[in-house]
Design an enzyme around this catalytic site. Sequence first.
Site, PDB file in Angstrom:
ATOM      1  N   GLU A 269       0.895  -1.166   0.000  1.00  0.00           N
ATOM      2  CA  GLU A 269       0.000   0.000   0.000  1.00  0.00           C
ATOM      3  C   GLU A 269       0.924   1.203   0.000  1.00  0.00           C
ATOM      4  O   GLU A 269       1.655   1.444   0.960  1.00  0.00           O
ATOM      5  CB  GLU A 269      -0.923  -0.043   1.215  1.00  0.00           C
ATOM      6  CG  GLU A 269      -2.046   0.971   1.189  1.00  0.00           C
ATOM      7  CD  GLU A 269      -1.729   2.204   2.005  1.00  0.00           C
ATOM      8  OE1 GLU A 269      -1.348   3.226   1.376  1.00  0.00           O
ATOM      9  OE2 GLU A 269      -1.839   2.154   3.235  1.00  0.00           O
ATOM     10  N   CYS A 308      -2.055   8.417   3.925  1.00  0.00           N
ATOM     11  CA  CYS A 308      -2.030   7.897   2.558  1.00  0.00           C
ATOM     12  C   CYS A 308      -3.355   8.126   1.857  1.00  0.00           C
ATOM     13  O   CYS A 308      -3.441   8.062   0.626  1.00  0.00           O
ATOM     14  CB  CYS A 308      -1.680   6.410   2.569  1.00  0.00           C
ATOM     15  SG  CYS A 308      -2.805   5.401   3.560  1.00  0.00           S
TER      16      CYS A 308
END
Length: 713
Positions: A269, A308
């Site tokens: 990720e 993120c």
Amino acid sequence: MTTHTAPAAQEAPIVPSYVKDAWWTPSDGSRAADVLDANTGELLARFGSDGLDLASMVDHARTVGQDELGKLTLHERALKLKELALFLNERRQELYEVSFATGATKIDSMVDIDGGIGVLFTFSSKGRREMPNNNVVLDGPAELLSKDGSFLGTHVYTRIPGVAAQINAFNFPVWGMLEKFAPAFVAGVPTIVKPATPTGHLTEACVRLMIDSGILPAGSIQLISGSARELLDVMDYRDMLSFTGSASTAQRLKSHTNVIDGGVRLTAETDSLNAAILGPDAEPGTPEFDAFVKAVVTEMTVKAGQKCTAIRRTIVPKGREQAVVEAISERIAKRVVVGDPRAEGTTMGALASLEQLRDVRSAVESMLAAGGELAYGTLDAPVVRTAGGDDAVVPAGAFMSPLLLTWDDVDAEAVHSQEAFGPVTSVLGYDDVADAVRLAARGAGSLVATVCTNDPDTARALTVGIAGHHGRVHILNRETARTSTGHGSPVPQLVHGGPGRAGGGEELGGIRSVKHHMQRTALQGSPNLLTAVTGVWHAGADRRIAGSETFGADPANVHPFRKSLAELRVGDAYASDLRKVELQDILDFAAETGDTFYAHTDAKAAEANPFFPGQVAHGYLLVSWAAGLFVEPAPGPVLANYGLENLRFITPVAAGDSVRVTLTAKKITPRVTDEYGEVAWDAVLHNQEGEIVANYDVLTLVEKEDTTYKNWG
């Protein structure tokens, strides 16, 4: 205004690693990295791992960790997650105190710490509710591989036989660990945690609490406080590595020989230039416009934009850019107070480190050089609220002003490829919905995008247009403005991940993420052996049948409804006698229920229907009769029927036909915390010719010990 300088240097402890069920620190004089208080520059801790035997850690996980976790069922492990969540929840204030030094405000800490604890609760609940109390998970129905039914195929999930290692980013030192630990633990796979150095002392504090709880089996978690550059060198196809961080680091991991040739499962990720799109209908003054502005400011300032999932590109209709800039600027000016999280009134803390501050400033400078213009904020060190309550410039603190950029050229490469991982967003204008989709897709794969509109056609066009480029789409309007968990908040029930530059992984996602830690295996064999392996009865396997001798039952056998879970076994069954269906039964059922569909009540119309041999019985009449045919009426271990699954009507039943039922204990799931469990019964209705009329699963709750009948008797 004053200027605060960093305090004098002082000694700081080495943050220990947790290795093979014991705390470990490197020898004196080993290399170590300093970690500073993000708000003051004070030395907090030192990190080092020289001399750490990574191979022995992996071996310990594969042996001790696997053995100890394997002694528990899925439900037992899931229950331990709940116990752990309750333990941590009572001690989260201890973690808050550590978290403040990372620059996190109370709200930021809640997102990280409470959010991570919430993940444990969620996986505990879903694991016990949606998975078997077993260590073999059946995946889908069996496939018939021989004409006589003696050879079947199916799929099962079992845990991978190695370790789940995790390399985490600095921004979520608790949540980032627990959101990976929870599904691995439910699956029965031990974890090795490698946190990022700037905030790893908070991860260590959480792991220490987890160990001190005494809840976790030996070998189920280990911690590396320091470098772990050789970790992949000692992993192989049995293992899994979950990485969160930069795309460049992820690429290096993906190119490692043990990933390419050795079969290590790698999920990543990574960077994500997420977008928020304001619909053409969301004009200033509408609830959608206000919700959009609030969402953008929230994502800029929570965790100081170090998420993120933060909104990096704010995509709005052309001609509305200035209105959006003014609204965002006004909200920041009114509501955002940058400062030490320990100071009253602070709403946005420091970045995690001075190094992170330098990286964000550098990224913004590159974007300005590429054509961006600063519409709000400054790159200079801001005046901030200090822990003492005064306002000052703190050169030793990693503080940064929220920044809003605008672009004349919305296709400038930098805005779609350069991520400033801090309180920064860019406002971009689009021509029409298709252009908004195009701009969002320029991110080359993202974790999440928000679509803010109250127009159904716009919502559909934008969502369908961008979905293939995103792991999650958050649709925001007046109906969800107050209840939405927010653009930037992954939830454990849904997938967290995204395609392309976002890494291509799928962390979280409920039970999907548990299965990421398991191997899906095709299983072929006889019904009896498939039943033995899976713990689920398969058609064609042996049964111990009570009931009607006419259909092969042994009248000496006890009706399975008279058996508690202590006595009941998969394959215990009951076969009923035939019951004849009269036309009057059909008409009476139609009159009582109001279901007067012509196939049941109009002989001429029913005969014209190609699916029916004339007037037929209601399917629900037959299911009701089936219950009457198999139920044992006296009080006993069966406490309740709580539903049917997979009901299919196969062969119509006309007046004059007869039906019978065979009921077989298919799956038995004891509940760890209750005095009863769940039993799924395979129910099959046949007609007098032996043809299948209907099949389905009956779900019941059954006592572990038969106390109800004894008390009643």
